[in-house]
Write an enzyme that holds these catalytic residues in place. Sequence first.
Site, mmCIF file in Angstrom:
data_model
loop_
_atom_site.group_PDB
_atom_site.id
_atom_site.type_symbol
_atom_site.label_atom_id
_atom_site.label_comp_id
_atom_site.label_asym_id
_atom_site.label_seq_id
_atom_site.Cartn_x
_atom_site.Cartn_y
_atom_site.Cartn_z
ATOM 1 N N TYR A 126 0.844 -1.218 -0.057
ATOM 2 C CA TYR A 126 -0.004 -0.170 -0.262
ATOM 3 C C TYR A 126 0.807 1.221 -0.071
ATOM 4 O O TYR A 126 0.516 2.202 -0.489
ATOM 5 C CB TYR A 126 -0.837 -0.032 1.164
ATOM 6 C CG TYR A 126 -2.176 -0.609 0.885
ATOM 7 C CD1 TYR A 126 -3.121 -0.563 -0.027
ATOM 8 C CD2 TYR A 126 -2.386 -2.102 1.512
ATOM 9 C CE1 TYR A 126 -4.083 -1.488 -0.264
ATOM 10 C CE2 TYR A 126 -3.504 -2.797 1.518
ATOM 11 C CZ TYR A 126 -4.447 -2.365 0.267
ATOM 12 O OH TYR A 126 -5.645 -3.099 0.224
ATOM 13 N N GLU A 219 -3.112 -28.709 8.596
ATOM 14 C CA GLU A 219 -3.457 -27.782 7.573
ATOM 15 C C GLU A 219 -4.478 -26.871 7.885
ATOM 16 O O GLU A 219 -4.334 -25.732 7.368
ATOM 17 C CB GLU A 219 -4.028 -28.951 6.171
ATOM 18 C CG GLU A 219 -4.310 -27.852 5.118
ATOM 19 C CD GLU A 219 -4.911 -28.644 3.951
ATOM 20 O OE1 GLU A 219 -5.440 -28.032 2.897
ATOM 21 O OE2 GLU A 219 -4.849 -29.909 3.908
ATOM 22 N N ASP A 272 -5.437 -32.575 3.799
ATOM 23 C CA ASP A 272 -6.214 -33.236 2.968
ATOM 24 C C ASP A 272 -5.412 -33.847 1.920
ATOM 25 O O ASP A 272 -4.487 -33.986 1.715
ATOM 26 C CB ASP A 272 -7.111 -32.136 2.295
ATOM 27 C CG ASP A 272 -8.004 -31.195 3.182
ATOM 28 O OD1 ASP A 272 -8.445 -31.938 4.346
ATOM 29 O OD2 ASP A 272 -8.400 -30.095 2.830
#
Length: 385
Positions: A126, A219, A272
Amino acid sequence: MAEAGVAAASLFGADRRLCSADILPPAEVRARIEVAVLNFLAALTDPAAPAISALPLISRGAANRGLRRALLRDDVSSVYLSYASCKRSLTRANDAKAFVRVWKVMEMCYKILGEGKLVTLRELFYTLLSESPTYFTCQRHVNQTVQDVVSLLRCTRQSLGIMASSRGALIGRLVLQGPEEEHVDCSILGPSGHAITGDLNVLSKLIFSSDARYIIVVEKDAIFQRLAEDRIYSHLPCILITAKGYPDLATRFILHRLSQTYPNMPIFALVDWNPAGLAILCTYKYGSISMGLESYRYACNVKWLGLRGDDLQLIPQSAYQELKPRDLQIAKSLLSSKFLQDKHRAELTLMLETGKRAEIEALYSHGFDFLGKYVARKIVQGDYI
């Protein structure tokens, strides 16, 4: 001259194949920036040199990547970059803006370090967006340019005054003692755990005390909170840690510190069963390709606990999902890498052959309390790779 002056500033031990980024004090980083500027100006005034000097950077391309393999079974392997270089040149149309971005970021880092401050990548974006909107139109421009500066100056991102934006948390059989003598007992916290600061300087000063026997890297935040809510660490002496998705630098840093403090404490990953889950595990295990100059500092010997192909029998068919295009893209990248070990490659191949993926939450078909039992059983039985 720039290449010789800056590149000679650091060597990685005796192995000349590996190029590294140094952890440096602000004064040394500012000195390296000044050397880069002086070398560039000298090249501009040298009649024998090109009109515009190019910036010599360590290539992050696939051809320059390698894997430093562990010599012993329990040692850590890590991704590294060799000394092949690439250049950012003002005379090439594709490189012109990237060339200017490097100088803009170095200017900003020089100022930040002079003021004794730390900023996040988002804050840096920014600031640069407001000052140089022509050159920095998205966060990706800042992220890539910071890695260019790391490559040019051969110092870590934290040494540039850029702080990690941490999403991570930990909980379990661990007491943290901070630099101000404050203590945090992570075994008595709520299920959200203890937030990991993004300031690596603070993390480097933490003193650990633990009677845990295992570290479990999770995770997903939802799975982390499920295990924390069940207080799995009360009956399985462990520390839980999560980055809530793709591992950020601060979470990798504190995990590495824990692994160094407790070298006999095994680290297990619960991810996963999909290519993204394997990619997350590999980042913890080997380090990040994009941060190849400093990846070895954060690599850990992580074992894959689950989900794995052998666990699919526990999941109802209705819980399987089709692989998405993004999954296929990640799988292709992993299969082409030099570091994927055979058992991991076999898991990935099975995903592609079945065209399926499965999430850890699918285990809830056996009840919410099944997850903790599943984790404990696999660890006790040595069911990991």
